[in-house]
Scaffold this active site. Structure first.
Site, PDB file in Angstrom:
ATOM      1  N   ASP A 103      84.089  57.553-105.618  1.00  0.00           N
ATOM      2  CA  ASP A 103      84.205  58.488-105.199  1.00  0.00           C
ATOM      3  C   ASP A 103      83.092  58.431-104.193  1.00  0.00           C
ATOM      4  O   ASP A 103      81.947  57.710-104.876  1.00  0.00           O
ATOM      5  CB  ASP A 103      84.108  59.862-105.316  1.00  0.00           C
ATOM      6  CG  ASP A 103      85.857  60.260-105.175  1.00  0.00           C
ATOM      7  OD1 ASP A 103      86.555  60.077-104.431  1.00  0.00           O
ATOM      8  OD2 ASP A 103      85.911  61.652-105.780  1.00  0.00           O
ATOM      9  N   TRP A 104      82.424  58.090-102.803  1.00  0.00           N
ATOM     10  CA  TRP A 104      81.852  57.641-102.397  1.00  0.00           C
ATOM     11  C   TRP A 104      80.779  59.808-102.355  1.00  0.00           C
ATOM     12  O   TRP A 104      81.339  60.447-102.369  1.00  0.00           O
ATOM     13  CB  TRP A 104      81.606  57.880-100.877  1.00  0.00           C
ATOM     14  CG  TRP A 104      80.294  58.300-100.262  1.00  0.00           C
ATOM     15  CD1 TRP A 104      80.119  59.200 -99.050  1.00  0.00           C
ATOM     16  CD2 TRP A 104      79.408  56.789-100.372  1.00  0.00           C
ATOM     17  NE1 TRP A 104      78.574  58.973 -99.518  1.00  0.00           N
ATOM     18  CE2 TRP A 104      78.011  57.695 -98.910  1.00  0.00           C
ATOM     19  CE3 TRP A 104      79.427  56.209-100.286  1.00  0.00           C
ATOM     20  CZ2 TRP A 104      76.965  56.497 -98.640  1.00  0.00           C
ATOM     21  CZ3 TRP A 104      78.175  55.113-100.122  1.00  0.00           C
ATOM     22  CH2 TRP A 104      77.261  55.714 -99.469  1.00  0.00           C
TER      23      TRP A 104
ATOM     24  N   ASP B 255      71.094  53.329-119.769  1.00  0.00           N
ATOM     25  CA  ASP B 255      70.489  52.665-118.546  1.00  0.00           C
ATOM     26  C   ASP B 255      70.116  53.419-117.967  1.00  0.00           C
ATOM     27  O   ASP B 255      69.523  53.074-116.850  1.00  0.00           O
ATOM     28  CB  ASP B 255      71.204  51.534-118.097  1.00  0.00           C
ATOM     29  CG  ASP B 255      70.290  50.143-117.151  1.00  0.00           C
ATOM     30  OD1 ASP B 255      68.838  50.830-116.996  1.00  0.00           O
ATOM     31  OD2 ASP B 255      70.545  49.493-116.096  1.00  0.00           O
TER      32      ASP B 255
END
Length: 289
Positions: A91-92, A194
């Site tokens: 999804d954006w 990360d």
């Protein structure tokens, strides 16, 4: 490129008309795109020469974080690790930071860290950037951090001549004495792995999201130390974090040793510009030769 985009969209179940494709920037490993169709908006990452299971493991890390019901992650809609056609479709996510976005982020990362596994490490070998990251499951955090993290980066550095001479001698001495500083009996928190400042973003309503995990179970202070290494987190973030999950008293004593791992990674990827910071930490803990 549109042919590749269409293949990725079809894998995600979208066969509608392609309206817009725009390349985005921010990472050095993959090509990435904003894609809009008649159905929805997507973020698609593409890698022409991805290592085996590269996007599978990223998708797995996002799923594990999502299962903690803490910090938000984009929904993974499809992925492939096929040679010359590896991609990840999500999804954006787009929004504007609100006054409490960073406090929400700190609180939700703390909540994620309050979810625990049974052992340290991870059953699959993963990646940090594109460097292989050996894993395995350990009852001892000390053993995992020494053997799978620091020792693995030292071996990589020796092979490519970034860890030689006194730097190598200090690393060897540090590993022999690591139990002086690194705890053995901490609980194995769910960790993003990360969490530098570029791996969180803002969605609708100012809601914070994290992306690009290199997931593991381990000491949460390892994760927090990395957030301080290159910046990208405000005082609101840390205040909200400690309100939910206070730090251990030994954090300031071990923070540099946890940052050492990520500095070794950067030394092995980007070169000697990170060497002086590695050397300074080694000298702090094991002295000079």
């Amino acid at each position: 490129m549109n042919k590749f985009i269409e293949q990725a969209l079809h894998a995600a179940g979208d066969f509608s008309r392609l309206k817009q494709v725009k390349q985005t920037f921010g990472g050095s490993i993959n090509e990435s795109f904003f894609v809009e169709t008649n159905e929805r908006k997507y973020f698609i990452k593409y890698h022409t020469d991805a290592p085996d299971r590269f996007f599978e493991l990223e998708a797995k890390g996002l799923r594990l974080i999502r299962e903690t019901n803490s910090v938000s992650v984009p929904e993974v809609l499809a992925y492939s690790d096929e040679k010359n056609n590896a991609f990840l479709v999500m999804d954006w996510v787009e929004g504007r930071k609100s006054q409490d976005t960073e406090a929400k982020l700190g609180d939700r990362i703390a909540k994620m860290h309050q979810t625990f596994g049974n052992q340290h490490g991870f059953p699959d070998d993963t990646f940090i950037g594109v460097l292989p990251q050996p894993n395995g499951l350990f009852l001892s955090w000390l053993e995992y951090y020494r053997d799978s993290r620091l020792s693995a980066q030292m071996t990589q550095g020796i092979e490519q001549n970034s860890i030689t001479g006194n730097r190598r001698l200090r690393m060897e001495k540090l590993l022999l004495n690591l139990e002086k500083w690194i705890p053995d009996d901490v609980e194995p928190s769910y960790l993003h792995g990360d969490l530098w400042g570029g791996n969180w973003l803002v969605g609708a309503g100012g809601n914070p999201y994290v992306v690009d995990p290199s997931f593991l179970y381990g000491d949460r202070h390892f994760e927090l130390a990395f957030t301080e290494l290159f910046g990208g987190y405000s005082g609101d973030f840390y205040q909200a974090y400690v309100e939910r999950f206070p730090l251990r008293d030994d954090y300031d004593d071990i923070k540099d040793l946890y940052q050492l791992y990520y500095l070794l990674v950067h030394l092995n990827i980007f070169g000697e510009s990170y060497g002086p910071r590695v050397d300074a930490i080694l000298k702090r803990y094991v002295g000079v030769y």
